[in-house]
Design an enzyme around this catalytic site. Structure first.
Site, PDB file in Angstrom:
ATOM      1  N   LYS A 105       0.910  -1.263  -0.053  1.00  0.00           N
ATOM      2  CA  LYS A 105      -0.008   0.019   0.062  1.00  0.00           C
ATOM      3  C   LYS A 105       0.854   1.270   0.017  1.00  0.00           C
ATOM      4  O   LYS A 105       2.189   1.140   0.639  1.00  0.00           O
ATOM      5  CB  LYS A 105      -0.745   0.141   1.197  1.00  0.00           C
ATOM      6  CG  LYS A 105      -2.130   0.931   1.173  1.00  0.00           C
ATOM      7  CD  LYS A 105      -3.220  -0.004   0.659  1.00  0.00           C
ATOM      8  CE  LYS A 105      -4.425   0.796   0.424  1.00  0.00           C
ATOM      9  NZ  LYS A 105      -5.592  -0.202  -0.138  1.00  0.00           N
TER      10      LYS A 105
HETATM   11  P1  NAD Z   1     -12.836   7.653  -3.139  1.00  0.00           P
HETATM   12  O1  NAD Z   1     -11.884   8.370  -2.885  1.00  0.00           O
HETATM   13  O2  NAD Z   1     -13.317   7.292  -4.514  1.00  0.00           O
HETATM   14  O3  NAD Z   1     -14.248   7.640  -2.379  1.00  0.00           O
HETATM   15  C1  NAD Z   1     -14.399   7.885  -0.784  1.00  0.00           C
HETATM   16  C2  NAD Z   1     -16.001   8.202  -0.748  1.00  0.00           C
HETATM   17  O4  NAD Z   1     -15.870   8.256   0.634  1.00  0.00           O
HETATM   18  C3  NAD Z   1     -16.224   9.664  -1.035  1.00  0.00           C
HETATM   19  O5  NAD Z   1     -17.381   9.816  -1.353  1.00  0.00           O
HETATM   20  C4  NAD Z   1     -15.990  10.473  -0.001  1.00  0.00           C
HETATM   21  O6  NAD Z   1     -16.679  11.710   0.288  1.00  0.00           O
HETATM   22  C5  NAD Z   1     -16.528   9.456   1.224  1.00  0.00           C
HETATM   23  N1  NAD Z   1     -16.516   9.591   2.542  1.00  0.00           N
HETATM   24  C6  NAD Z   1     -15.024   9.776   3.253  1.00  0.00           C
HETATM   25  N2  NAD Z   1     -15.133   9.843   4.442  1.00  0.00           N
HETATM   26  C7  NAD Z   1     -16.465   9.766   4.832  1.00  0.00           C
HETATM   27  C8  NAD Z   1     -17.238   9.825   5.918  1.00  0.00           C
HETATM   28  N3  NAD Z   1     -16.777   9.881   7.351  1.00  0.00           N
HETATM   29  N4  NAD Z   1     -18.642   9.469   5.867  1.00  0.00           N
HETATM   30  C9  NAD Z   1     -18.982   9.514   4.715  1.00  0.00           C
HETATM   31  N5  NAD Z   1     -18.736   9.301   3.530  1.00  0.00           N
HETATM   32  C10 NAD Z   1     -17.362   9.540   3.456  1.00  0.00           C
HETATM   33  O7  NAD Z   1     -12.589   6.067  -2.712  1.00  0.00           O
HETATM   34  P2  NAD Z   1     -12.740   4.705  -2.960  1.00  0.00           P
HETATM   35  O8  NAD Z   1     -11.874   4.238  -3.831  1.00  0.00           O
HETATM   36  O9  NAD Z   1     -14.223   4.804  -3.280  1.00  0.00           O
HETATM   37  O10 NAD Z   1     -12.494   3.877  -1.545  1.00  0.00           O
HETATM   38  C11 NAD Z   1     -13.683   3.736  -0.573  1.00  0.00           C
HETATM   39  C12 NAD Z   1     -13.170   2.813   0.322  1.00  0.00           C
HETATM   40  O11 NAD Z   1     -13.014   1.349  -0.519  1.00  0.00           O
HETATM   41  C13 NAD Z   1     -11.914   2.757   0.949  1.00  0.00           C
HETATM   42  O12 NAD Z   1     -11.718   2.278   2.302  1.00  0.00           O
HETATM   43  C14 NAD Z   1     -10.674   2.137   0.229  1.00  0.00           C
HETATM   44  O13 NAD Z   1      -9.480   1.563   0.879  1.00  0.00           O
HETATM   45  C15 NAD Z   1     -11.912   0.957  -0.207  1.00  0.00           C
HETATM   46  N6  NAD Z   1     -11.284   0.102  -1.428  1.00  0.00           N
HETATM   47  C16 NAD Z   1     -11.316   0.765  -2.628  1.00  0.00           C
HETATM   48  C17 NAD Z   1     -10.867   0.013  -3.797  1.00  0.00           C
HETATM   49  C18 NAD Z   1     -10.715   0.779  -5.147  1.00  0.00           C
HETATM   50  O14 NAD Z   1     -10.359  -0.011  -6.250  1.00  0.00           O
HETATM   51  N7  NAD Z   1     -10.861   1.848  -5.359  1.00  0.00           N
HETATM   52  C19 NAD Z   1     -10.629  -1.347  -3.786  1.00  0.00           C
HETATM   53  C20 NAD Z   1     -10.669  -1.902  -2.545  1.00  0.00           C
HETATM   54  C21 NAD Z   1     -11.389  -1.290  -1.227  1.00  0.00           C
END
Ligand code: NAD
Length: 417
Positions: A105
């Site tokens: 990461k």
């Molecule tokens: P992103 O940055 O595209 O979106 C994050 C979203 O969460 C945004 O809409 C933001 O406004 C919202 N957010 C942040 N804090 C918040 C809170 N306290 N309450 C409500 N909303 C909140 O990120 P992403 O890529 O969608 O990732 C989201 C989660 O999924 C993370 O935990 C990430 O590690 C996990 N994840 C992502 C991927 C990927 O392919 N992008 C893969 C596996 C896991």
């Protein structure tokens, strides 16, 4: 344990798995600590001429099964410990979903919200130059995570190829790139779609009809917006969505396509002209069938787990549930699809992107989708059967399968340098 302690959650889950598996001290010691932790200070000059000092990180937790794989998190508060915890999770996720990668990461301790496009590109390029000797197809292969997206991965690839005086990189240095730059069609949607596929599988096991099932989604970024859209397409009724700007609610179901268009234009779900405004914390406690946490870590914790009413929790986010909350949810017979299974669709399709780029091949969307659905469904079934046979939770089963897989790999490799 701190309320948002990603590393403590990762260590807790590993230690309990090691105990159930009676792991030897040799294997335990080998697997608990990261192989490499890098902290690198960058000082990019932003578009207004200011120097901005930013701390960045790369952690390679374990590379027994292959090069470290995991996204780049960009958030002001991100720490080396967070990245270590997330890298450890990636070790189990890649092992569980069956791709030849280890766990890694990266982190950029800077708030991406409000950064203009030029400054974000400058920071991504500065991060890439600072850490390029730790990035490579056989070392660590980044991808998007919270706060980063496919455009950022395009800049990262360009920075690496430019630095070596070539138009492309030798092999796959980064996944989640724009399709036009060698990314794979379907990668951007893969994590959210995978969340929806495992949710559909969980509904069948729980005797819940997905058609008409009420869903609440926390987070409307890459994962949350795609999962919400796919679940709605499958017939579910998405009654609530939140992001960092606020939360919206409609008991009859939100129009996800319209909400997506609104969020893209307005910078968040706040101000959507349908439904009513909801306090973001209330979303997690709404009466609904399915809750999809798809934002930050530790959102479901000992202070609110008792009030969670969903029958299924689909962990789109990494480590959204603390170990204390896990126990509370278990006592309420809530069916939790653990993060290392639920959101593994992204890393699975990243693997397809890696093989596509390595072989200079192109896969069709049909092929990517078929392989993603097959993999998510078969791994869900494997974890479910293991959990039933051992009378343990889905998280415990997923962890035990993954930890045992890495342990087996270590034994086959041997322990001598
Ligand atoms: P992103 O940055 O595209 O979106 C994050 C979203 O969460 C945004 O809409 C933001 O406004 C919202 N957010 C942040 N804090 C918040 C809170 N306290 N309450 C409500 N909303 C909140 O990120 P992403 O890529 O969608 O990732 C989201 C989660 O999924 C993370 O935990 C990430 O590690 C996990 N994840 C992502 C991927 C990927 O392919 N992008 C893969 C596996 C896991």
């Amino acid at each position: 344990m701190k309320s948002n302690d990603l590393l403590a959650t990762a260590i807790y889950n590993f230690q309990h798995s090691a105990k159930r598996l009676c792991l030897s001290a040799k294997l335990y010691d080998n697997m608990i600590s990261p192989k490499e932790k890098i902290e690198c200070c960058i000082n990019p000059i932003l578009s207004d001429g200011r120097h901005k000092k930013i701390t960045t990180y790369v952690v390679r937790h374990n590379d027994t099964l292959g090069p470290a794989k995991g996204g780049i998190r960009m958030a002001e508060s991100v720490t080396l410990d967070d990245i270590n915890g997330l890298a450890m999770e990636m070790t189990w996720k890649t092992a569980l979903i069956g791709v030849p990668f280890g766990g890694g990461k990266a982190g950029i301790a800077c708030d991406p919200n409000g950064l203009n496009a030029d400054d974000k590109e400058i920071i991504i390029r500065s991060f890439t130059r600072g850490l390029m000797r730790h990035i490579g197809p056989e070392i660590y292969v980044p991808a998007p995570d919270m706060g980063t997206n496919e455009k950022d991965m395009g800049h990262l690839k360009d920075c690496l190829s430019y630095s070596s005086g070539a138009s492309i990189t030798r092999g796959c240095f980064v996944t989640g790139k724009p399709v036009i730059l060698g990314g794979i069609i379907g990668r951007r949607e893969a994590t959210g779609n995978g969340v929806a596929y495992t949710t559909a599988a969980a509904c069948k096991k729980c005797g819940i009809d997905l058609t008409g099932a009420k869903v609440a989604v926390q987070g409307f970024g890459n994962v949350g917006s795609v999962a919400a859209g796919m679940l709605a397409k499958m017939g579910a009724v998405v009654i609530a969505v939140s992001d960092i700007t606020g939360a919206v609610y409609d008991s009859q179901g939100l129009d996800i396509d319209r909400l997506y268009a609104h969020a893209a234009a307005a910078g968040g779900v706040k101000g959507f002209d349908r439904g009513s405004v909801l306090a973001p914390a209330e979303l997690l406690e709404l009466p609904c069938d399915i809750l999809v946490p798809a934002a930050a870590q530790s959102q479901i914790n000992e202070s609110n787990a008792g009030r969670v009413k969903a029958k299924i929790i689909a962990e789109g986010a990494n480590a959204p549930t603390t170990p204390q909350a896990d126990e509370i949810l278990g006592s309420k017979h809530c069916f939790v699809i653990p993060d290392i299974l639920c959101n593994a669709g992204g890393v699975f399709v990243s693997y397809l992107e890696y093989t596509q780029e390595t072989q200079r091949e192109q896969m069709t969307l049909d092929e990517v989708q078929r392989r993603l659905i097959d993999r998510m469904q078969s791994k869900f079934e494997h974890v479910y059967q293991y959990a039933q046979n051992k009378k343990i939770s889905m998280r415990q089963a997923a962890m035990d399968i993954a930890v045992q897989t890495v342990a087996d790999g270590l034994v086959y490799r041997g322990f001598h340098p």
